[in-house]
Design a protein around this motif. Structure first.
Motif, PDB file in Angstrom:
ATOM      1  N   ARG A 293      33.744   4.603  63.674  1.00  0.00           N
ATOM      2  CA  ARG A 293      34.735   5.640  63.369  1.00  0.00           C
ATOM      3  C   ARG A 293      36.148   5.071  63.502  1.00  0.00           C
ATOM      4  N   GLU A 294      36.376   4.279  64.545  1.00  0.00           N
ATOM      5  CA  GLU A 294      37.687   3.657  64.732  1.00  0.00           C
ATOM      6  C   GLU A 294      37.959   2.654  63.617  1.00  0.00           C
ATOM      7  N   HIS A 295      36.945   1.923  63.210  1.00  0.00           N
ATOM      8  CA  HIS A 295      37.069   0.980  62.091  1.00  0.00           C
ATOM      9  C   HIS A 295      37.498   1.712  60.818  1.00  0.00           C
ATOM     10  N   ASN A 296      36.881   2.833  60.542  1.00  0.00           N
ATOM     11  CA  ASN A 296      37.136   3.562  59.298  1.00  0.00           C
ATOM     12  C   ASN A 296      38.511   4.211  59.263  1.00  0.00           C
ATOM     13  N   ARG A 297      39.046   4.558  60.426  1.00  0.00           N
ATOM     14  CA  ARG A 297      40.364   5.192  60.470  1.00  0.00           C
ATOM     15  C   ARG A 297      41.456   4.286  59.907  1.00  0.00           C
ATOM     16  N   LYS A 298      41.215   2.992  59.923  1.00  0.00           N
ATOM     17  CA  LYS A 298      42.222   2.024  59.467  1.00  0.00           C
ATOM     18  C   LYS A 298      42.002   1.598  58.025  1.00  0.00           C
ATOM     19  N   ARG A 299      41.040   2.222  57.347  1.00  0.00           N
ATOM     20  CA  ARG A 299      40.705   1.816  55.989  1.00  0.00           C
ATOM     21  C   ARG A 299      40.687   3.013  55.044  1.00  0.00           C
ATOM     22  N   GLN A 300      41.201   2.791  53.857  1.00  0.00           N
ATOM     23  CA  GLN A 300      41.300   3.859  52.868  1.00  0.00           C
ATOM     24  C   GLN A 300      40.232   3.750  51.784  1.00  0.00           C
ATOM     25  N   GLN A 301      39.815   2.526  51.446  1.00  0.00           N
ATOM     26  CA  GLN A 301      38.859   2.322  50.366  1.00  0.00           C
ATOM     27  C   GLN A 301      37.439   2.648  50.828  1.00  0.00           C
ATOM     28  N   PRO A 302      36.698   3.433  50.050  1.00  0.00           N
ATOM     29  CA  PRO A 302      35.327   3.808  50.441  1.00  0.00           C
ATOM     30  C   PRO A 302      34.429   2.618  50.742  1.00  0.00           C
ATOM     31  N   LEU A 303      34.549   1.533  49.943  1.00  0.00           N
ATOM     32  CA  LEU A 303      33.688   0.372  50.141  1.00  0.00           C
ATOM     33  C   LEU A 303      33.997  -0.374  51.430  1.00  0.00           C
ATOM     34  N   ALA A 304      35.137  -0.084  52.035  1.00  0.00           N
ATOM     35  CA  ALA A 304      35.512  -0.752  53.280  1.00  0.00           C
ATOM     36  C   ALA A 304      35.033  -0.008  54.516  1.00  0.00           C
ATOM     37  N   LYS A 305      34.499   1.190  54.308  1.00  0.00           N
ATOM     38  CA  LYS A 305      34.091   2.005  55.450  1.00  0.00           C
ATOM     39  C   LYS A 305      32.636   1.727  55.828  1.00  0.00           C
TER      40      LYS A 305
END
Length: 296
Positions: free
Chosen positions: A85-97
């Motif tokens: 969840r913390e990783h995803n908060r810093k990413r906008q692109q779907p493929l990066a989540k």
């Protein structure tokens, strides 16, 4: 020996790996696999468990692990979901989540040491964990009844009411769900085909009419934290099935919705929400009218 088996799987692994390989080269898929294992390591660290003794197999998109207790499995899953969840908060692109599904089952398994280190494992408990993982929501954890009963009381408070999960053929499992990462469904929407649709837990509940679903969602958006206690009172939710005080409001709403669906109380939920949010609007309207009269 009796163990708790954990199976986790990265949502959208095939899509992510194919895009990496076609856009760059196959070595990037290996880097993705390493990243997945770094999330596993975060979970192991939270439980003070070693990889050699706990990780039975890596599957590219995840891993199969064993723990001595349900409590350790719970802490492992919680740490994995918090880290992603913390990783995803810093990413906008779907493929990066990165979002995982996790299934947990407890029971007897066979563990045989391998000559080169590690273990070979066997037993239906492993298959049960895999099937529960497949039924878990993105960012969620689904545990069988044996695992749930062995949790600490404060850990049990995170889970919703008992549900029946269908397996293969005529199999059925008694299971308990916990949406550890409430952002999971939305972060995984690109991979699950929910992009552009409502992906909150409220939108995925049972055979619930579309119009009624939209009404519940709208009322939930207006529900304030101080009104949550009133909602619980109106619905008469048993103490043992109420959300833990440590959860945030969105997580509590999700558990209320799960309870309402499992107990066929969706109409009662909508009625209670309508009453609470309507009274809130009346209060606001009265305040505005009072301000206008004073001004004039």
């Amino acid at each position: 020996m009796k163990k708790t088996v954990v199976e986790l799987d990265l949502v959208g692994y095939s899509t992510i790996s194919q895009n990496l390989e076609q856009g760059l080269d196959v070595s990037t898929v290996a880097q993705l696999n390493q990243q997945i294992q770094s999330f596993v390591d975060a979970g192991l660290k939270a439980t003070n468990a070693s990889r050699d003794k706990s990780v039975m197999a890596t599957t590219g998109d995840g891993a199969i692990l064993v723990f001595d207790s349900s409590t350790d499995a719970h802490r492992f899953a919680q740490a994995v979901h918090e880290t992603t969840r913390e990783h995803n908060r810093k990413r906008q692109q779907p493929l990066a989540k990165r979002v995982f599904r996790i299934g947990v089952a407890s029971g007897e398994i066979i563990m045989q040491p391998k000559p080169g280190g590690g273990f070979d494992i066997a037993g239906t408990t492993i298959a049960n964990a895999v099937r529960l993982e497949a039924k878990a929501r993105p960012g969620g954890l689904l545990v069988d009844n044996v695992t749930f009963e062995a949790l600490q009381p404060e850990q049990k408070e995170y889970y919703g009411p008992k549900q029946i999960v269908a397996g293969k053929r005529d199999e059925e499992f008694e299971a308990y769900a916990w949406q550890s990462n409430p952002d999971g469904p939305e972060d995984a929407a690109f991979f699950t085909g929910q992009a552009g649709k409502e992906t909150t837990p409220e939108a995925e509940t049972g055979e619930f009419g579309g119009d009624k679903r939209r009404q519940v969602l709208e009322h939930f958006k207006r529900l304030k934290s101080h009104q949550y206690v009133e909602l619980i009172f109106l619905l008469e939710i048993p103490i043992g099935q109420r959300a833990a005080d440590t959860l945030n409001l969105d997580q509590k709403k999700q558990q209320v919705l799960t309870w309402a669906e499992e107990n066929e109380k969706l109409d009662s939920l909508l009625e209670a929400l309508t009453e609470l949010t309507a009274s809130k609007l009346d209060t606001v309207t009265s305040g505005i009218r009072h301000s206008i009269s004073v001004h004039w």
